[in-house]
Every structure is written in C-alpha cells, then in structure tokens.
Design a protein around this motif. Structure first.
Motif, mmCIF file in Angstrom:
data_model
loop_
_atom_site.group_PDB
_atom_site.id
_atom_site.type_symbol
_atom_site.label_atom_id
_atom_site.label_comp_id
_atom_site.label_asym_id
_atom_site.label_seq_id
_atom_site.Cartn_x
_atom_site.Cartn_y
_atom_site.Cartn_z
ATOM 1 N N ILE A 89 -19.582 84.276 58.313
ATOM 2 C CA ILE A 89 -18.185 84.216 58.742
ATOM 3 C C ILE A 89 -17.374 83.399 57.745
ATOM 4 C CG2 ILE A 89 -16.629 83.423 60.570
ATOM 5 C CD1 ILE A 89 -19.007 83.948 62.549
ATOM 6 N N LEU A 90 -17.941 82.315 57.241
ATOM 7 C CA LEU A 90 -17.251 81.487 56.247
ATOM 8 C C LEU A 90 -17.028 82.265 54.945
ATOM 9 C CD1 LEU A 90 -15.999 78.830 55.363
ATOM 10 C CD2 LEU A 90 -18.296 78.010 54.796
ATOM 11 N N VAL A 91 -18.017 83.019 54.514
ATOM 12 C CA VAL A 91 -17.877 83.839 53.302
ATOM 13 C C VAL A 91 -16.726 84.831 53.484
ATOM 14 C CG1 VAL A 91 -18.981 85.659 51.914
ATOM 15 C CG2 VAL A 91 -20.252 83.588 52.496
ATOM 16 N N PHE A 92 -16.676 85.481 54.645
ATOM 17 C CA PHE A 92 -15.603 86.420 54.947
ATOM 18 C C PHE A 92 -14.243 85.717 54.941
ATOM 19 C CE2 PHE A 92 -12.880 87.624 58.597
ATOM 20 C CZ PHE A 92 -12.331 88.784 58.066
ATOM 21 N N ALA A 93 -14.148 84.584 55.633
ATOM 22 C CA ALA A 93 -12.879 83.860 55.736
ATOM 23 C C ALA A 93 -12.406 83.385 54.360
ATOM 24 C CB ALA A 93 -13.015 82.680 56.701
ATOM 25 N N GLN A 94 -13.331 82.871 53.541
ATOM 26 C CA GLN A 94 -12.945 82.386 52.213
ATOM 27 C C GLN A 94 -12.512 83.542 51.324
ATOM 28 O OE1 GLN A 94 -12.813 78.901 51.273
ATOM 29 N NE2 GLN A 94 -11.470 79.982 49.872
ATOM 30 N N TRP A 95 -13.185 84.685 51.422
ATOM 31 C CA TRP A 95 -12.777 85.866 50.653
ATOM 32 C C TRP A 95 -11.340 86.242 51.016
ATOM 33 C CZ3 TRP A 95 -11.062 90.713 51.909
ATOM 34 C CH2 TRP A 95 -10.963 91.628 50.856
ATOM 35 N N CYS A 96 -11.031 86.210 52.316
ATOM 36 C CA CYS A 96 -9.673 86.521 52.770
ATOM 37 C C CYS A 96 -8.661 85.550 52.165
ATOM 38 C CB CYS A 96 -9.577 86.474 54.296
ATOM 39 S SG CYS A 96 -10.451 87.807 55.137
ATOM 40 N N VAL A 97 -8.955 84.258 52.249
ATOM 41 C CA VAL A 97 -8.053 83.235 51.699
ATOM 42 C C VAL A 97 -7.852 83.472 50.204
ATOM 43 C CG1 VAL A 97 -7.860 80.758 51.178
ATOM 44 C CG2 VAL A 97 -8.564 81.503 53.467
ATOM 45 N N ASN A 98 -8.934 83.767 49.509
ATOM 46 C CA ASN A 98 -8.858 83.983 48.056
ATOM 47 C C ASN A 98 -7.974 85.172 47.684
ATOM 48 O OD1 ASN A 98 -10.637 81.870 47.888
ATOM 49 N ND2 ASN A 98 -12.311 83.040 47.022
ATOM 50 N N HIS A 99 -7.789 86.105 48.633
ATOM 51 C CA HIS A 99 -6.984 87.306 48.369
ATOM 52 C C HIS A 99 -5.695 87.332 49.187
ATOM 53 C CE1 HIS A 99 -10.958 88.473 46.825
ATOM 54 N NE2 HIS A 99 -10.262 89.156 45.960
ATOM 55 N N ASP A 100 -5.282 86.142 49.670
ATOM 56 C CA ASP A 100 -4.038 86.009 50.444
ATOM 57 C C ASP A 100 -4.003 86.928 51.660
ATOM 58 O OD1 ASP A 100 -2.932 84.065 48.629
ATOM 59 O OD2 ASP A 100 -2.472 85.718 47.253
ATOM 60 N N LEU A 101 -5.153 87.061 52.314
ATOM 61 C CA LEU A 101 -5.253 87.880 53.524
ATOM 62 C C LEU A 101 -5.529 86.971 54.718
ATOM 63 C CD1 LEU A 101 -7.508 90.674 52.005
ATOM 64 C CD2 LEU A 101 -5.069 90.864 52.521
ATOM 65 N N ASP A 102 -5.106 87.406 55.882
ATOM 66 C CA ASP A 102 -5.317 86.646 57.109
ATOM 67 C C ASP A 102 -6.645 87.068 57.739
ATOM 68 O OD1 ASP A 102 -5.312 85.499 59.615
ATOM 69 O OD2 ASP A 102 -3.353 86.297 60.201
ATOM 70 N N PRO A 103 -7.642 86.171 57.751
ATOM 71 C CA PRO A 103 -8.945 86.534 58.312
ATOM 72 C C PRO A 103 -8.853 86.963 59.780
ATOM 73 C CG PRO A 103 -9.013 84.308 57.372
ATOM 74 C CD PRO A 103 -7.621 84.804 57.239
ATOM 75 N N LYS A 104 -7.997 86.298 60.559
ATOM 76 C CA LYS A 104 -7.862 86.649 61.977
ATOM 77 C C LYS A 104 -7.307 88.058 62.134
ATOM 78 C CE LYS A 104 -7.267 82.068 63.981
ATOM 79 N NZ LYS A 104 -6.380 81.208 64.777
ATOM 80 N N ALA A 105 -6.331 88.406 61.307
ATOM 81 C CA ALA A 105 -5.727 89.739 61.399
ATOM 82 C C ALA A 105 -6.741 90.826 61.062
ATOM 83 C CB ALA A 105 -4.513 89.827 60.471
ATOM 84 N N LEU A 106 -7.536 90.610 60.006
ATOM 85 C CA LEU A 106 -8.544 91.604 59.632
ATOM 86 C C LEU A 106 -9.617 91.709 60.711
ATOM 87 C CD1 LEU A 106 -9.183 91.151 55.807
ATOM 88 C CD2 LEU A 106 -7.645 92.706 56.976
ATOM 89 N N TYR A 107 -10.022 90.560 61.246
ATOM 90 C CA TYR A 107 -11.039 90.563 62.293
ATOM 91 C C TYR A 107 -10.528 91.316 63.515
ATOM 92 C CZ TYR A 107 -14.767 88.993 65.336
ATOM 93 O OH TYR A 107 -15.838 88.973 66.195
ATOM 94 N N LEU A 108 -9.273 91.075 63.867
ATOM 95 C CA LEU A 108 -8.679 91.723 65.031
ATOM 96 C C LEU A 108 -8.542 93.228 64.821
ATOM 97 C CD1 LEU A 108 -7.702 90.884 67.797
ATOM 98 C CD2 LEU A 108 -5.410 90.608 66.851
ATOM 99 N N GLU A 109 -8.280 93.618 63.582
ATOM 100 C CA GLU A 109 -8.200 95.048 63.265
ATOM 101 C C GLU A 109 -9.558 95.720 63.487
ATOM 102 O OE1 GLU A 109 -7.166 97.786 59.387
ATOM 103 O OE2 GLU A 109 -6.262 95.799 59.503
ATOM 104 N N ALA A 110 -10.621 95.015 63.107
ATOM 105 C CA ALA A 110 -11.977 95.566 63.267
ATOM 106 C C ALA A 110 -12.451 95.485 64.714
ATOM 107 C CB ALA A 110 -12.951 94.821 62.360
ATOM 108 N N TYR A 111 -12.105 94.405 65.385
ATOM 109 C CA TYR A 111 -12.569 94.163 66.756
ATOM 110 C C TYR A 111 -11.376 93.804 67.651
ATOM 111 C CZ TYR A 111 -16.917 93.793 64.141
ATOM 112 O OH TYR A 111 -17.967 94.037 63.292
ATOM 113 N N PRO A 112 -10.573 94.803 68.033
ATOM 114 C CA PRO A 112 -9.349 94.528 68.798
ATOM 115 C C PRO A 112 -9.579 93.875 70.157
ATOM 116 C CG PRO A 112 -9.642 96.904 68.433
ATOM 117 C CD PRO A 112 -10.752 96.207 67.731
ATOM 118 N N ASP A 113 -10.777 93.993 70.700
ATOM 119 C CA ASP A 113 -11.048 93.403 72.016
ATOM 120 C C ASP A 113 -11.554 91.962 71.920
ATOM 121 O OD1 ASP A 113 -13.348 94.385 70.779
ATOM 122 O OD2 ASP A 113 -14.397 94.709 72.667
#
Length: 101
Positions: free
Chosen positions: A21-45
């Motif tokens: 999860i940390l690797v994913f979150a840091q990758w998002c930060v490194n690319h100016d992406l919101d980890p919560k938004a991407l996670y929610l897109e994949a798992y809306p529930d």
C-alpha cells in the motif's frame, strides 16, 4: 500448524500488505495523483481504508522520494491480488506517457 506459526504468517502478510500500500501511495505522490481517488475508482464500495490512510501519512514529497518504477507498483499490486487497482494504475500510466509526448 501451531498458533504461533499461524500468527507469524498473518503478521508477515499484513506487514507486506502495508508495504504494498505504501509503494502504491508513494507512486501516486510521485506522479501528482491522489491515492484515495485511484483506490476509490478501483474499489468504489471501500470509501474509507485505514491502511491506505496510514500509508499516505508515511509518504514523502516527490522531491524527497526515490523513483518507484511502474513495474514495481504493478508487480506488488498483482502479488496481493489487487487486479482492479492495478488496472486503474496502468490506465494512469498510459495517461502519463501520453502527457510526456
């Protein structure tokens, strides 16, 4: 298998899952992406994910962070069966590649 061994395996898995999860979150930060938004897109529930929130708190600015290769992110996500999230991340990777051109 004894209880101690089962506990060890569970704790080890949870530790590795937190690292994923940390690797994913840091990758998002490194690319100016919101980890919560991407996670929610994949798992809306799954709007609230305490593990993700904890990982986001551990990320550093992209200036401080080392590079997180795309293959590494996709590899750890698939290793933990997060295929939906890996799909969303790979879509973002495509968008990022198109922006660079």
């Amino acid at each position: 298998m004894g209880n101690e061994m089962e506990d060890f395996i569970i704790q080890n898995y949870q530790k590795e899952e937190r690292m994923m999860i940390l690797v994913f979150a840091q990758w998002c930060v490194n690319h100016d992406l919101d980890p919560k938004a991407l996670y929610l897109e994949a798992y809306p529930d799954q709007a609230e994910n305490p593990e993700l929130n904890g990982a986001i708190d551990l990320t550093v600015s992209k200036d401080e962070a080392g590079e997180v290769p795309d293959d590494t992110v996709l590899g750890v996500l698939s290793m933990f069966g997060n295929d939906d999230l890996a799909f969303v991340v790979s879509q973002e990777m495509e968008k990022l590649k198109k922006k660079k051109k």
